[in-house]
Design an enzyme around this catalytic site. Structure first.
Site, PDB file in Angstrom:
ATOM      1  N   GLU A 122      21.523   4.025 -27.131  1.00  0.00           N
ATOM      2  CA  GLU A 122      20.929   2.722 -26.852  1.00  0.00           C
ATOM      3  C   GLU A 122      19.473   2.730 -27.326  1.00  0.00           C
ATOM      4  O   GLU A 122      18.764   3.695 -27.049  1.00  0.00           O
ATOM      5  CB  GLU A 122      20.969   2.399 -25.354  1.00  0.00           C
ATOM      6  CG  GLU A 122      20.494   0.976 -25.075  1.00  0.00           C
ATOM      7  CD  GLU A 122      20.634   0.569 -23.609  1.00  0.00           C
ATOM      8  OE1 GLU A 122      21.104   1.361 -22.787  1.00  0.00           O
ATOM      9  OE2 GLU A 122      20.246  -0.567 -23.317  1.00  0.00           O
ATOM     10  N   MET A 180      20.589   7.623 -19.183  1.00  0.00           N
ATOM     11  CA  MET A 180      21.405   6.727 -19.993  1.00  0.00           C
ATOM     12  C   MET A 180      22.834   6.678 -19.467  1.00  0.00           C
ATOM     13  O   MET A 180      23.447   7.704 -19.224  1.00  0.00           O
ATOM     14  CB  MET A 180      21.353   7.200 -21.453  1.00  0.00           C
ATOM     15  CG  MET A 180      22.166   6.354 -22.391  1.00  0.00           C
ATOM     16  SD  MET A 180      21.556   4.645 -22.468  1.00  0.00           S
ATOM     17  CE  MET A 180      23.074   3.766 -22.788  1.00  0.00           C
ATOM     18  N   GLU A 181      23.309   5.443 -19.352  1.00  0.00           N
ATOM     19  CA  GLU A 181      24.571   5.181 -18.661  1.00  0.00           C
ATOM     20  C   GLU A 181      25.825   5.303 -19.528  1.00  0.00           C
ATOM     21  O   GLU A 181      26.833   4.644 -19.243  1.00  0.00           O
ATOM     22  CB  GLU A 181      24.507   3.765 -18.076  1.00  0.00           C
ATOM     23  CG  GLU A 181      24.539   2.615 -19.110  1.00  0.00           C
ATOM     24  CD  GLU A 181      23.176   2.056 -19.510  1.00  0.00           C
ATOM     25  OE1 GLU A 181      22.177   2.790 -19.389  1.00  0.00           O
ATOM     26  OE2 GLU A 181      23.115   0.897 -19.940  1.00  0.00           O
ATOM     27  N   ASN A 182      25.820   6.132 -20.563  1.00  0.00           N
ATOM     28  CA  ASN A 182      26.997   6.285 -21.425  1.00  0.00           C
ATOM     29  C   ASN A 182      28.283   6.371 -20.608  1.00  0.00           C
ATOM     30  O   ASN A 182      28.341   7.070 -19.610  1.00  0.00           O
ATOM     31  CB  ASN A 182      26.873   7.569 -22.243  1.00  0.00           C
ATOM     32  CG  ASN A 182      25.494   7.765 -22.791  1.00  0.00           C
ATOM     33  OD1 ASN A 182      25.003   6.941 -23.527  1.00  0.00           O
ATOM     34  ND2 ASN A 182      24.834   8.850 -22.391  1.00  0.00           N
ATOM     35  N   HIS A 211      21.483   3.863 -10.296  1.00  0.00           N
ATOM     36  CA  HIS A 211      21.307   2.856 -11.347  1.00  0.00           C
ATOM     37  C   HIS A 211      22.285   3.100 -12.506  1.00  0.00           C
ATOM     38  O   HIS A 211      23.001   2.194 -12.926  1.00  0.00           O
ATOM     39  CB  HIS A 211      19.855   2.893 -11.833  1.00  0.00           C
ATOM     40  CG  HIS A 211      19.540   1.929 -12.930  1.00  0.00           C
ATOM     41  ND1 HIS A 211      18.917   0.720 -12.710  1.00  0.00           N
ATOM     42  CD2 HIS A 211      19.760   1.989 -14.276  1.00  0.00           C
ATOM     43  CE1 HIS A 211      18.775   0.089 -13.864  1.00  0.00           C
ATOM     44  NE2 HIS A 211      19.273   0.837 -14.832  1.00  0.00           N
ATOM     45  N   GLU A 212      22.298   4.329 -12.999  1.00  0.00           N
ATOM     46  CA  GLU A 212      23.174   4.624 -14.150  1.00  0.00           C
ATOM     47  C   GLU A 212      24.633   4.477 -13.744  1.00  0.00           C
ATOM     48  O   GLU A 212      25.449   3.966 -14.504  1.00  0.00           O
ATOM     49  CB  GLU A 212      22.902   6.027 -14.707  1.00  0.00           C
ATOM     50  CG  GLU A 212      21.449   6.328 -15.082  1.00  0.00           C
ATOM     51  CD  GLU A 212      20.781   5.268 -15.933  1.00  0.00           C
ATOM     52  OE1 GLU A 212      21.473   4.572 -16.691  1.00  0.00           O
ATOM     53  OE2 GLU A 212      19.545   5.111 -15.814  1.00  0.00           O
ATOM     54  N   GLU A 226      20.173  -5.000 -17.235  1.00  0.00           N
ATOM     55  CA  GLU A 226      19.087  -4.228 -16.619  1.00  0.00           C
ATOM     56  C   GLU A 226      18.524  -4.909 -15.373  1.00  0.00           C
ATOM     57  O   GLU A 226      18.321  -4.263 -14.341  1.00  0.00           O
ATOM     58  CB  GLU A 226      17.983  -3.929 -17.638  1.00  0.00           C
ATOM     59  CG  GLU A 226      18.423  -3.032 -18.798  1.00  0.00           C
ATOM     60  CD  GLU A 226      19.041  -1.704 -18.363  1.00  0.00           C
ATOM     61  OE1 GLU A 226      18.918  -1.328 -17.179  1.00  0.00           O
ATOM     62  OE2 GLU A 226      19.674  -1.040 -19.211  1.00  0.00           O
TER      63      GLU A 226
HETATM   64  N1  B3K Z   1      19.896   1.719 -20.569  1.00  0.00           N
HETATM   65  C1  B3K Z   1      18.997   2.846 -20.607  1.00  0.00           C
HETATM   66  C2  B3K Z   1      17.745   2.573 -21.344  1.00  0.00           C
HETATM   67  C3  B3K Z   1      17.857   2.768 -22.809  1.00  0.00           C
HETATM   68  C4  B3K Z   1      16.502   2.650 -23.469  1.00  0.00           C
HETATM   69  C5  B3K Z   1      16.598   2.648 -24.946  1.00  0.00           C
HETATM   70  N2  B3K Z   1      15.310   2.578 -25.603  1.00  0.00           N
HETATM   71  C6  B3K Z   1      18.670   3.336 -19.236  1.00  0.00           C
HETATM   72  C7  B3K Z   1      18.840   2.359 -18.157  1.00  0.00           C
HETATM   73  O1  B3K Z   1      18.195   1.345 -18.077  1.00  0.00           O
HETATM   74  O2  B3K Z   1      19.699   2.569 -17.338  1.00  0.00           O
HETATM   75 ZN    ZN Z   2      19.560   0.401 -16.751  1.00  0.00          ZN
END
Ligand code: B3K
Ligand code: ZN
Length: 885
Positions: A133, A275-277, A309-310, A332
């Site tokens: 992301e 990061m929420e992969n 959060h993730e 977000e």
């Molecule tokens: N979604 C990611 C943030 C990614 C940032 C990329 N520059 C973490 C989060 O907000 O959960």
């Molecule tokens: Zn997030």
């Protein structure tokens, strides 16, 4: 293409992307079959995209993104695509495709070991990991790297077995086995469609800790955390936090986890938090690894919140994702709101609200009040990574919170149910989200949606009128929003103002009004520029308690006297507003003292401030955590945001004077509180214990600041005897603010000798120093030469350079030395890691609000940044916006 070339190209052509230009792609991708072969000096990619014509649009062009790809071979339906078949321009590779279904295959090479941008596939310590992301997947392979293209993924990873025994990707493990030459492979299958930004791959020698969670419907989910072996003892807290989050999302949103496996990996090199992969969250080690001996209470709280959060993103972000990056706050803002409610439920609701608002005011209000201001849903960007901002995240969460306030918890839940059901597996917009809320509630939120499109923090000026003979009290509200870049005129917002009226005894008055006021929720809704609310049948003139629980992200002004603020701080029935009244009182005092200083007059701390401090410190009906929050003085971001022109030395002098008066005046009180709050009990992380430690730490700082020698001894003893990191840091902070340099050096040396092999401790060791009052730019330069510093590691850069830059007292106290240091660091990082470099430009963004000579010096620093050769588009966009003002 080499990295250097790509960067150059990007800057020469910093193209602006507009929301209004959004178009669906001509082709979707249904499935990606990816093979990743990791070798020592390069990584080989082979990807097969199952393309399907988008029947809603006319075109037949396949548009793929790819950066730094060494192309070996491209094929379309088994036929090689040579240069005359495709166009390649910047990051885009495109070709015409006559068939409605087609298979595109790309064989490429990339060089993760040279990738210092920490975007795409890169090396972090001994392991390989990914960050995709927003647009990092294009650094891995060719793909339509945009969030509305959602596909199922199957990933095969091959690598040396000795060096990379663990091979992970999204979804479920479906196959693994041995290969020749000491190599092995693993195959992962993710059955849920997802955009490319949620792809993840990890390879390394990692230790694994497992646990298990049974979902509400009785399905067993395996939970696993993978870390480098030296961190194996630091994973339990994150695992427990994960289970709490899973349970909470079932209880509060009715959302269950969907795969049989959920994995977390800790990485030492990471650009942001986590990061929420899908199924494979990757975390910055700093916000997942924890033990009482190395982690402060504040960090425990943020680890729990970030794990949550993730995890919550699995629904708000992954199952339902964003149509385009302008919709970033869809996932977000909503997810920050969700994690904030989670923390409120786990600990202390009022304290969490105070923390969130303090952070919004310190980080988002200044953003809204300067050249970086942008709407929660921006209209344009050059580099999307620059829009992971406090506005998109924190203000976005406030916008969702206001919807929750206006609809009430039940309707909000119905709206979120509808949203998840209707859009599962789709990429949607903030309008789609709001439409669900409208549909279930029957409320028209069209005016409300201005919160998404208009930037700037609305001001509400409130005046009062007391009609004694009629027993009527009037509140007159006037809202306006200052201009922001690109938006001169603003339309009125819908603003929920939660309020109550207090009588002289501090009791709630019965509210009788024909205004748009909801008696159950205490919310008065403003819709127009001017609103008059009349309250009848009152016996005496009340004191208004306004914007309770901070019901809207606005700056509300009411001309309270110091005495009225002191009264509210001690008597309001709303815990949040007690805190806020105390903060307003302190803020007023500092600003008026700063004013005196500028006029060459003596600075005097108002009696109401001292009375309030004494009353709160001794108020045993308040929890320790609330007392600590109410006794803390506003920091520099709040002070800077409150004035028209920043005279930084006056603000520093005034704040110092206030602290010193409060410290000296109540020296004995601070001592006795510090002593009585000490405890030898075994460490527990919970609201009560962390509150106690917070208040103890604050009292110790005041006590020490009073110049009492016994306070130094007490602090040194606390440091030596500490069995947890919170006590240790509380002691060190207090000592570092003082002027006993011999003690400071010996404790810092002791700290480093003891903990130099622990990465998280070394990061804290750096930031303790760079946040200390006496630090000079020259010392920061020394720290940047320290054996433990590494410019390629964002955590180290943040703990040394960025922490210093946020330390207003030190940063502005060196004739521009600090500014030059910052500008040089940005320039150096520009090539190594443009994302981190660009974020640092924010520190300089408010240069125009400073008085001379600071203003010109900050401007020079910005110009120095802009003059950097081969400027990345990330840094260019930020510096250019900042300079334009
Ligand atoms: N979604 C990611 C943030 C990614 C940032 C990329 N520059 C973490 C989060 O907000 O959960
Ligand atoms: Zn997030």
């Amino acid at each position: 293409m080499q990295a250097q070339e790509a960067l150059t190209m990007k800057t020469q052509d910093p193209r602006t992307i507009y929301l209004k230009d959004y178009r669906q792609p001509d082709f979707w991708v249904d499935h990606l079959d990816l093979t990743v072969r990791i070798f020592d000096d390069y990584t080989e990619l082979s990807s097969i995209l199952s393309l399907r014509k988008n029947s809603d649009v006319k075109g037949r062009e396949v548009v793929l993104h790819g950066v730094d790809q060494d192309i070996q071979q491209l094929m379309l339906d088994g036929v090689e695509l040579t240069k005359e078949h495709y166009r390649q321009e910047g990051e885009v590779l495109s070709f015409e495709c006559a068939n409605d279904k087609a298979e595109f295959k790309a064989c490429t090479r990339i060089y993760p070991e040279k990738n210092t941008s920490l975007e795409g596939l890169y090396q972090s310590g001994s392991m390989y990991c990914t960050q995709c992301e927003a647009e990092g997947f294009r650094k891995i392979t060719f793909f339509p790297d945009r969030p509305d293209v959602m596909a199922t993924f199957r990933t095969r990873i091959e690598a040396d077995k000795e060096r990379f025994p663990v091979l992970l990707s999204n979804g479920n493990p479906v196959d693994k086995g041995e290969l020749d030459g000491g190599r092995h492979y693993a195959v992962w299958d993710d059955p849920f469609v997802k955009p490319s930004y949620l792809f993840a791959l990890v390879a390394g020698k990692l230790s694994e800790k497992s646990s298990q969670f049974t979902t509400a419907s009785g399905r067993d989910v395996a939970l696993k955390i993978f870390v480098e072996p030296q961190n194996a003892h630091k994973v339990d807290f994150a695992l427990e936090s994960l289970k709490k989050s899973m349970k909470w999302d079932e209880d509060v949103y009715g959302r269950e986890y969907d795969l049989d496996l959920f994995m977390i990996v800790a990485s030492d090199f990471f650009n942001m938090g986590a990061m929420e992969n899908k199924g494979l969250n990757v975390f910055n080690s700093a916000v997942v690894l924890a033990t009482p001996d190395t982690t402060t209470d504040d960090r425990f709280e943020s680890i729990e919140a970030i794990v949550a959060h993730e995890y919550f993103h699995n629904w708000s972000g992954n199952r339902v994702t964003c149509r385009d990056w302008f919709q970033l706050s869809l996932k977000e803002g909503f997810t920050v709101f969700r994690d904030s409610e989670f923390t409120a439920d786990m600990h202390d609701r009022a304290v969490k609200r105070i923390e969130d608002v303090a952070m919004l005011r310190a980080a988002q209000f200044p953003e809204d009040n300067g050249p970086m201001a942008h709407p929660v849903r921006p209209d344009s960007y050059i580099e999307i990574n620059n829009f992971y901002t406090a506005t998109v995240y924190e203000k976005g969460a406030e916008v969702v919170r206001m919807i929750h306030t206006l609809l009430g918890a039940d309707e909000f839940r119905k709206g979120s149910d509808l949203y998840f059901e209707r859009f599962d597996g789709q990429a949607v917009t903030t309008d789609d989200f709001v439409a669900c809320m409208e549909e279930v509630s029957g409320q028209d939120l069209s005016q409300f949606k201005r919160w998404y499109s208009q930037a700037g923090t609305p001001r509400i000026d409130v005046t009062e009128k007391w009609l004694e003979n009629e027993g009527e009290y009037q509140l007159i509200f006037r809202q306006h929003c200052p201009p922001t870049p690109g938006q001169t005129e603003k339309q009125p917002f819908v603003i929920p103002v939660k309020l109550g009226l207090l009588n002289e005894q501090g009791e709630e008055c019965q509210i009788n009004t024909d205004a748009d006021y909801n008696a159950k929720t205490q919310v008065l809704t403003l819709r127009d520029e001017n609103t008059v609310a009349r309250f009848q049948k009152l016996n005496s003139k009340p004191v208004p308690s306004l914007l309770r629980d901070f019901s809207a992200p606005v700056k509300l002004r009411f001309d309270y006297s110091n005495e009225a603020l002191a009264f509210l701080a001690q008597n309001d029935t709303n815990g949040f507003n007690r805190w806020d009244a105390a903060q307003q009182l302190y803020l007023k005092a500092i600003l008026s003292m700063a004013n005196s200083k500028q006029l060459g007059k003596s600075m005097k701390v108002p009696a109401a401030v001292l009375d309030t401090v004494a009353a709160i410190a001794g108020d045993v009906t308040l929890s320790h955590a609330k007392r600590a929050a109410m006794l803390a003085m506003p920091g520099y971001p709040i002070l800077k945001d409150a004035v028209d022109e920043i005279h930084i030395e006056s603000l520093i002098a005034a704040r110092k004077q206030l602290l010193s008066t409060v410290s000296r005046q109540f020296r004995d009180l601070w001592r006795s509180l510090t002593e009585s709050l000490s405890s030898d009990a075994a460490y527990r992380f919970d609201a009560a214990e962390s509150g106690r430690r917070k208040l103890q730490g604050l009292c110790l700082r005041y006590w020490l600041n009073a110049g009492d020698q016994s306070a130094f001894e007490h602090a040194a003893e606390l440091y030596r005897r500490a069995t947890n990191q919170t006590d240790r840091v509380n002691a060190l902070r207090a000592i570092l603010d003082g002027d006993d340099q011999a003690l400071q050096s010996s404790l810092l040396e002791h700290f480093y000798d003891n903990w130099k092999t622990d990465t998280q401790m070394v990061e804290q060791w750096f930031s303790l120093q760079t946040s200390g009052q006496g630090i000079k730019a020259s010392r920061v330069r020394e720290l940047m030469q320290h054996e433990a510093f590494d410019l390629r590691n964002p955590n180290k850069v943040r703990s040394v350079v960025l922490t210093f830059a946020h330390n207003a007292q030190a940063f502005h106290d060196s004739e521009g030395q600090g500014y030059r240091l910052l500008a040089e660091t940005i320039a150096e990082l520009n090539t190594l890691n443009p994302q981190v470099a660009a974020r640092m430009v924010n520190v300089l963004a408010d240069w125009k609000r400073f008085a001379e000579p600071v203003r010109s010096r900050l401007e020079d620093a910005l110009k120095q940044v802009l003059a950097t050769p081969e400027l990345s588009q990330d840094v260019f966009e930020m510096a250019e916006r900042a300079l334009k003002g």
